[in-house]
Every structure is written in structure tokens, then in C-alpha cells.
Design a protein around this motif. Structure first.
Motif, PDB file in Angstrom:
ATOM      1  N   ALA A  14       0.835  -1.207   0.000  1.00  9.51           N
ATOM      2  CA  ALA A  14       0.000   0.000   0.000  1.00  9.51           C
ATOM      3  C   ALA A  14       0.869   1.256   0.000  1.00  9.51           C
ATOM      4  O   ALA A  14       0.573   2.236  -0.703  1.00  9.51           O
ATOM      5  N   GLY A  15       1.958   1.223   0.754  1.00  6.61           N
ATOM      6  CA  GLY A  15       2.872   2.367   0.761  1.00  6.61           C
ATOM      7  C   GLY A  15       3.528   2.590  -0.582  1.00  6.61           C
ATOM      8  O   GLY A  15       3.673   3.726  -1.041  1.00  6.61           O
ATOM      9  N   LEU A  16       3.933   1.498  -1.244  1.00 10.71           N
ATOM     10  CA  LEU A  16       4.554   1.618  -2.563  1.00 10.71           C
ATOM     11  C   LEU A  16       3.568   2.133  -3.604  1.00 10.71           C
ATOM     12  O   LEU A  16       3.914   2.964  -4.454  1.00 10.71           O
ATOM     13  N   VAL A  17       2.322   1.645  -3.556  1.00  9.07           N
ATOM     14  CA  VAL A  17       1.297   2.138  -4.486  1.00  9.07           C
ATOM     15  C   VAL A  17       1.044   3.619  -4.238  1.00  9.07           C
ATOM     16  O   VAL A  17       0.967   4.422  -5.181  1.00  9.07           O
ATOM     17  N   GLY A  18       0.921   3.998  -2.968  1.00 10.14           N
ATOM     18  CA  GLY A  18       0.723   5.414  -2.643  1.00 10.14           C
ATOM     19  C   GLY A  18       1.869   6.277  -3.136  1.00 10.14           C
ATOM     20  O   GLY A  18       1.654   7.348  -3.711  1.00 10.14           O
ATOM     21  N   ALA A  19       3.099   5.796  -2.941  1.00 14.96           N
ATOM     22  CA  ALA A  19       4.266   6.553  -3.413  1.00 14.96           C
ATOM     23  C   ALA A  19       4.267   6.661  -4.931  1.00 14.96           C
ATOM     24  O   ALA A  19       4.592   7.724  -5.486  1.00 14.96           O
ATOM     25  N   SER A  20       3.876   5.584  -5.631  1.00 15.17           N
ATOM     26  CA  SER A  20       3.840   5.639  -7.093  1.00 15.17           C
ATOM     27  C   SER A  20       2.809   6.657  -7.570  1.00 15.17           C
ATOM     28  O   SER A  20       3.036   7.360  -8.559  1.00 15.17           O
ATOM     29  N   GLN A  21       1.684   6.757  -6.873  1.00 16.01           N
ATOM     30  CA  GLN A  21       0.660   7.721  -7.265  1.00 16.01           C
ATOM     31  C   GLN A  21       1.125   9.149  -7.015  1.00 16.01           C
ATOM     32  O   GLN A  21       0.910  10.037  -7.848  1.00 16.01           O
ATOM     33  N   VAL A  22       1.771   9.370  -5.886  1.00 12.60           N
ATOM     34  CA  VAL A  22       2.291  10.713  -5.588  1.00 12.60           C
ATOM     35  C   VAL A  22       3.334  11.117  -6.624  1.00 12.60           C
ATOM     36  O   VAL A  22       3.277  12.215  -7.188  1.00 12.60           O
ATOM     37  N   LEU A  23       4.285  10.220  -6.908  1.00 11.52           N
ATOM     38  CA  LEU A  23       5.325  10.536  -7.895  1.00 11.52           C
ATOM     39  C   LEU A  23       4.732  10.739  -9.283  1.00 11.52           C
ATOM     40  O   LEU A  23       5.153  11.633 -10.024  1.00 11.52           O
ATOM     41  N   GLY A  24       3.749   9.924  -9.654  1.00 12.77           N
ATOM     42  CA  GLY A  24       3.102  10.081 -10.951  1.00 12.77           C
ATOM     43  C   GLY A  24       2.387  11.409 -11.074  1.00 12.77           C
ATOM     44  O   GLY A  24       2.517  12.110 -12.086  1.00 12.77           O
ATOM     45  N   PHE A  64       1.590   7.898 -16.711  1.00 11.06           N
ATOM     46  CA  PHE A  64       0.803   7.829 -15.477  1.00 11.06           C
ATOM     47  C   PHE A  64      -0.393   6.893 -15.610  1.00 11.06           C
ATOM     48  O   PHE A  64      -0.551   5.949 -14.828  1.00 11.06           O
ATOM     49  N   LEU A  65      -1.269   7.125 -16.595  1.00 14.70           N
ATOM     50  CA  LEU A  65      -2.475   6.303 -16.705  1.00 14.70           C
ATOM     51  C   LEU A  65      -2.164   4.865 -17.111  1.00 14.70           C
ATOM     52  O   LEU A  65      -2.817   3.932 -16.643  1.00 14.70           O
ATOM     53  N   GLN A  66      -1.180   4.679 -17.988  1.00 10.99           N
ATOM     54  CA  GLN A  66      -0.803   3.317 -18.368  1.00 10.99           C
ATOM     55  C   GLN A  66      -0.291   2.545 -17.146  1.00 10.99           C
ATOM     56  O   GLN A  66      -0.626   1.381 -16.955  1.00 10.99           O
ATOM     57  N   GLY A  67       0.504   3.189 -16.323  1.00  6.26           N
ATOM     58  CA  GLY A  67       0.979   2.550 -15.093  1.00  6.26           C
ATOM     59  C   GLY A  67      -0.170   2.213 -14.154  1.00  6.26           C
ATOM     60  O   GLY A  67      -0.198   1.137 -13.546  1.00  6.26           O
ATOM     61  N   ASP A  68      -1.150   3.122 -14.060  1.00  7.06           N
ATOM     62  CA  ASP A  68      -2.310   2.853 -13.213  1.00  7.06           C
ATOM     63  C   ASP A  68      -3.138   1.694 -13.749  1.00  7.06           C
ATOM     64  O   ASP A  68      -3.676   0.900 -12.980  1.00  7.06           O
TER      65      ASP A  68
END
Length: 201
Positions: A14-24, A64-68
Motif C-alpha cells: 500500500a505504501g509503494l502504491v501510494g508513493a507511485s501515485q504521488v510521484l506520478g 501515469f495512466l498506463q501505469g495505473d
């Protein structure tokens, strides 16, 4: 004693997903600020401001969207599969539409400025990536049930998705680099007024 490792693994994920969203989101916002403030804003008139839509659309759509879209299967792994697939498809469609807008913007700018299209490695990598992205959406949507990419974790689908994401990154890495010193300060017109905020090379 209760085993806490699954919970710990979930919290790390969950922390890694959150960090990926913030960075994106930060990358999208910074690209928007760079193009909108320092490069003169956005327009749809064949000017350099129309070109500014290209980097923003590519970062938003293909990065961003492709990664999501890829993350959806992992984040919502406990949800109903048909809902997850629908969300995955919607995000892919948004990414595709935004990416096509970015490509049309750069071609329109080239036409107005009388610059040849497809003149760099970046152009060819980007076009190949966009074509593969379109094919992925089309081919995987018409596959029969249980076909490539239709099962969660199917190796063919996973390889195709990550190859596409690497292609997007390759397109970014081959983008033409400015020559000379780059100033991020807005340019001043000779009369002291504000300039067009283009980068000085």
C-alpha cells in the motif's frame, strides 16, 4: 503466535502504491507547470503552444495512466474480476485518447512550422509504442475468453503490458535533448514586456 507477515506485506505494498501515485501526479503537475508557465502555455493553433500539449499528454497518458491500468489488477485483486477488467479497460481507453491528442498536436505543430514528421529516433519509438498500444487494446479485447492477457497473471498479458510500458519509457528517453544552455526564466521582450516563456537555447 499470529503470523503478521501478510499484513506487513500488504502495508508495504500500500505504501509503494501510494508513493507511485504521488510521484506520478507530481510528474504530471511538473510537466504541466513547465509547459504552461515556462514554455508559454497551451493552444490548438499550430503554434509552439500547441506543441506544449505533446509532453503533457504523453506523460499523463502513456506514463501515469498506463501505469495505473497495470496496477489495477494488483490493487483490486480481491474485487470481482469483471469490475477490475472494466476499470482496467476504461483507464486504458483514457490513456489512448489522451496519447492520440498528444500525437495529433505534435503533427499539427510540425505541419504549421513546416518541420518534417518522423525525423528522430524519438518519433519512431513513440509511433511504434502508440501502434503497439492500440494493437494491445484491440487484440486483447477481441481475444476469446481465456485468451492471451485475459487471465489475471497470464504470462503473455503480463509480458505485453510491461513491454508496452518499457516502450513508453524508451520514447521518453529518446526525446530530443536541447542543445546549449537552458534557461527556465521567462524571456523578456525588447520593450520590457513579458515574452512567450520559451526556453532559451
Amino acid at each position: 503466535m499470529e503470523d503478521l507477515s501478510p499484513r506487513r506485506g500488504d502495508s508495504v505494498f500500500a505504501g509503494l502504491v501510494g508513493a507511485s501515485q504521488v510521484l506520478g501526479l507530481v510528474s504530471v503537475v511538473l510537466t504541466g507547470v513547465w509547459m504552461g508557465h515556462y514554455r508559454g502555455g497551451f493552444a490548438w493553433d499550430g503554434s509552439a503552444q500547441e506543441f506544449n500539449l505533446h509532453p503533457l499528454c504523453m506523460v499523463l497518458g502513456l506514463i501515469f495512466l498506463q501505469g495505473d491500468a497495470i496496477l489495477v489488477y494488483r490493487v483490486f485483486r480481491n474485487e470481482a474480476k469483471k469490475h477490475v477488467k472494466l476499470l482496467h479497460g476504461i483507464i486504458h481507453l483514457l490513456a489512448l485518447i489522451i496519447s492520440i491528442v498528444g500525437v495529433v498536436a505534435v503533427f499539427d505543430f510540425h505541419r504549421a512550422a513546416k518541420i518534417p514528421d518522423m525525423y528522430s529516433l524519438h518519433s519512431w519509438c513513440g509511433m511504434a509504442t502508440l501502434i503497439l498500444f492500440c494493437l494491445q487494446d484491440h487484440l486483447l479485447s477481441v481475444c476469446p475468453r481465456g485468451g492471451a492477457g485475459q487471465r489475471l497473471g497470464d504470462p503473455a498479458g503480463v509480458v505485453w503490458a510491461y513491454t508496452g510500458l518499457l516502450g513508453h519509457q524508451g520514447g521518453v528517453q529518446t526525446s530530443p535533448k536541447p542543445r546549449g544552455r537552458v534557461s527556465v526564466r521567462p524571456l523578456q521582450e525588447p520593450d520590457g514586456g513579458r515574452g512567450t516563456n520559451t526556453l532559451k537555447l
